[in-house]
Scaffold this motif. Sequence first.
Motif, mmCIF file in Angstrom:
data_model
loop_
_atom_site.group_PDB
_atom_site.id
_atom_site.type_symbol
_atom_site.label_atom_id
_atom_site.label_comp_id
_atom_site.label_asym_id
_atom_site.label_seq_id
_atom_site.Cartn_x
_atom_site.Cartn_y
_atom_site.Cartn_z
ATOM 1 N N PHE A 17 3.906 5.861 -4.160
ATOM 2 C CA PHE A 17 5.219 6.410 -4.798
ATOM 3 C C PHE A 17 4.941 7.208 -6.061
ATOM 4 O O PHE A 17 5.134 8.168 -6.239
ATOM 5 N N PRO A 18 3.879 6.744 -7.336
ATOM 6 C CA PRO A 18 3.927 7.487 -8.409
ATOM 7 C C PRO A 18 3.120 8.802 -7.931
ATOM 8 O O PRO A 18 3.506 9.535 -8.804
ATOM 9 N N ARG A 19 2.566 9.139 -6.961
ATOM 10 C CA ARG A 19 2.083 10.388 -6.534
ATOM 11 C C ARG A 19 3.142 11.421 -6.545
ATOM 12 O O ARG A 19 2.596 12.460 -6.529
ATOM 13 N N TYR A 20 4.114 11.214 -6.174
ATOM 14 C CA TYR A 20 5.308 12.370 -5.803
ATOM 15 C C TYR A 20 6.359 12.096 -6.241
ATOM 16 O O TYR A 20 6.706 10.875 -6.604
ATOM 17 N N ILE A 65 9.466 1.541 7.373
ATOM 18 C CA ILE A 65 9.450 2.626 6.424
ATOM 19 C C ILE A 65 10.522 3.411 6.000
ATOM 20 O O ILE A 65 10.772 3.839 4.796
ATOM 21 N N ALA A 66 11.663 3.611 6.952
ATOM 22 C CA ALA A 66 12.974 4.070 6.370
ATOM 23 C C ALA A 66 13.199 3.396 5.199
ATOM 24 O O ALA A 66 13.893 3.908 4.375
ATOM 25 N N GLU A 67 13.145 2.136 5.587
ATOM 26 C CA GLU A 67 13.796 1.321 4.278
ATOM 27 C C GLU A 67 13.106 1.419 2.979
ATOM 28 O O GLU A 67 13.679 1.514 1.943
ATOM 29 N N LEU A 68 11.792 1.294 3.066
ATOM 30 C CA LEU A 68 10.830 1.759 1.930
ATOM 31 C C LEU A 68 11.147 3.105 1.337
ATOM 32 O O LEU A 68 11.235 2.948 0.088
ATOM 33 N N LEU A 69 11.420 4.089 2.221
ATOM 34 C CA LEU A 69 11.507 5.515 1.714
ATOM 35 C C LEU A 69 13.013 5.707 1.410
ATOM 36 O O LEU A 69 13.230 6.990 0.966
ATOM 37 N N GLU A 70 13.942 4.798 1.594
ATOM 38 C CA GLU A 70 15.179 5.203 1.394
ATOM 39 C C GLU A 70 15.740 6.218 2.215
ATOM 40 O O GLU A 70 16.502 7.188 1.565
ATOM 41 N N LYS A 122 0.794 -1.179 -0.053
ATOM 42 C CA LYS A 122 0.116 0.039 0.004
ATOM 43 C C LYS A 122 0.785 1.185 0.195
ATOM 44 O O LYS A 122 0.525 2.316 -0.635
ATOM 45 N N ILE A 123 1.915 1.197 0.678
ATOM 46 C CA ILE A 123 2.918 2.252 0.864
ATOM 47 C C ILE A 123 3.406 2.614 -0.681
ATOM 48 O O ILE A 123 3.800 3.838 -1.064
ATOM 49 N N ARG A 124 3.925 1.624 -0.975
ATOM 50 C CA ARG A 124 4.517 1.393 -2.324
ATOM 51 C C ARG A 124 3.619 2.044 -3.544
ATOM 52 O O ARG A 124 3.953 2.930 -4.439
ATOM 53 N N SER A 125 2.170 1.796 -3.255
ATOM 54 C CA SER A 125 1.361 2.449 -4.143
ATOM 55 C C SER A 125 1.421 3.776 -4.253
ATOM 56 O O SER A 125 0.794 4.372 -5.344
ATOM 57 N N ALA A 170 8.386 11.932 0.212
ATOM 58 C CA ALA A 170 7.013 12.505 0.396
ATOM 59 C C ALA A 170 5.772 11.677 0.581
ATOM 60 O O ALA A 170 4.920 12.213 1.173
ATOM 61 N N VAL A 171 6.271 10.082 0.578
ATOM 62 C CA VAL A 171 5.115 9.431 0.915
ATOM 63 C C VAL A 171 5.215 9.106 2.521
ATOM 64 O O VAL A 171 4.485 8.201 3.243
ATOM 65 N N MET A 172 6.130 9.732 3.149
ATOM 66 C CA MET A 172 6.107 9.699 4.761
ATOM 67 C C MET A 172 4.915 9.738 5.496
ATOM 68 O O MET A 172 4.339 8.874 5.997
#
Lengths: 483, 197
Positions: B33-36, B65-70, B28-31, B41-43
């Motif tokens: 990503f295309p918005r920003y 979350i840190a891993e997902l958002l690098e 869901k978090i990855r979905s 910004a997905v934080m």
Amino acid sequence: MAYEKVLLKNAGKPNSRSIDVYRSGGGYEGLERALKMSPAELIELVKQANLRGRGGAGFPAGMKWSFLPPNREVTYLCINADESEPPTFSNRVLIDEDPHQIIEGTIIAGYATKTTVAYIYMRGEYCEQFHTLQKAVDEAYAAGYLGKNIRGSGWSMEMYLHRGAGAYVCGEETGLIESLEGKRGWPRIKPPFPAVEGAFRKPTVVNNVETVACLPHILTRGLDWWKSVGPAHSLGPKLFCISGAVNKPGCYEAPCTITVRELIYSPEFGGGMRNGKKCKAVFPGGLSMGVLRGDTFPKRPAGEAIDHRKDYDELDCIMDFEDIKKYDLLGLGTAAAVVVSEDDDIRDVLVNNCRFYAHESCGQCTQCREGTAWMYKVAKRIQAGAGRIYDLDLIEEMTLNMGMMPGMSICGLPDGAAWPIRTLVQKFRKEFEAHIRAQKPQAAQEFIKRVNPAAYDLPILQGRANAATGGTFSFDHYVGTQK
Amino acid sequence: MGGWQAIDRKTVPANGMGPGISDASKEKIRSFFPRYPSKRAVMLPALHIAQDELGYVSLTAMRQIAELLELPPAAVMDVVTFYTAFWTHPKGEKQLMLCRSLTCELLGADKLRERIEQKLGIKDHQTTKDGKFSFMIEECLAACDHGPCLMVNEKMHKCVTPEKLDQILNDPHSDRLDQPRSDLYDAPVHNRQHHHH
């Protein structure tokens, strides 16, 4: 003269949130007209309309758009729905009653600014409103008003809702941008202004929800109609909120010609004071804009008898962008009035004000972080019955040394904090003094013995300290109920 | 009002690093990503998703979350601690959020606070022993025309009187919305089942 509602015309209609009801009342016609113009023509039109921002500062929207650099590939549009100024709820009413009006306005603003992506930044507490607006956005996408090649114009724009998480300072435009970027909502030093370097370091426009909601009507009803509503410096319909000790609290639409007295007493608006009480004080533009007295305000508040030829009645204040400043108010703000009745203790009002700003200061600038907390402590002391006359001077001195106006801060939050607190202390000085004089002579010393002066209940802990210091919550028990 | 209280950032919570978010939430978090244009910004969406699933943002969730958002985990904690909406330790099934800003206070919010504290035996930012309720006091919830107001999870209750408060506390569905939810975000974990009935 009966005023024809424009912004709230769909309010109360059955199913007013749906795109069909919106379109049946002439919805999305403004957008069709806008798409036939060039973006430059549209900016010129809004400039001529002198549409002033409804978010608080009253900066002309067309002017804001024209600051964008001419050769740009990406533009972001942020719609500010982070409505956190107590006691404002007009954005909530707009979203609840007519979400498509906001979406149409956003698309028009997006077309004028050649926006690629529009974000609507909603405050985190707007849960129900989030679902309402998201549904409306989905409908708009399905109808071809958003996405690629909108209505065959060759222009594409995406629109996303972004949920905040409970921070007043994110209503400041650069704080909003920082928050959108996934950081704490710390306002940025300007310049560069967002029009040049905003969200994701790209040209950005930040507009309020109500500002963009006016755009469809300028296009469909025309400039002549727009200029016929309200005084020249405050054109167009405006939403006014009224709450507190009145009979009919609510959100009302009117031109910027109504007075505070009408807003409270007119049967069309506030419907008079609750239980026939007298009005003690009004914050007419949201807390940050300062306070008006409910009775005649003496020009020399420290002393002499009231002279009705020289002193003025503050409820005559007209709710527009300019007249309001004559009454020592910062501006129109969010045009949301809260009425304090004669039964309420002015010391409680002061404490509530001070607490709000001490809680919501983002902590970046020293005079705001320390000053708001200091004023809160002083106000608590006065409330506890241990005030000193000197405390009133102390608060005044603090307020004069906070904010952008004396050049101390990055954003306007401390100005908005200082203004209501200073006007409260100045305009109600006699009342505060009377409370302080009625205290026991040893009150201050006793208070200091009783209370640790450093103890003020700012919720800085968010429960973390409770967990560590053995609060009422048991983790083991919680984990047990999960399975 | 007690003495001086400070944030304890050194003691690891009693449940250690806490639970992590599921693969579905990660997806869901990855979905988003295309918005920003940036992952960072997905934080806020990511933190909302994590809190919806776990009831709070655990240390494990912050790392995930840190891993997902690098990002470094500290950058996530930095944001979590800034916003009042996020909890860093478990909260109850229903979060009672009471407004204390000027209008609500003039209309009696402080009496409601006393009543909630007395009925549930908890104060601001505490949770009942049975894990049913957490209580927090917030600034303006923007329903001043209907003050005093109280939010139960996502549901806003308006013009709350002491009698109405008792009803709200006893009603198991006091957090049910009158309108359909958007599926962009999941409901808070405890009331997911009665939205999917």
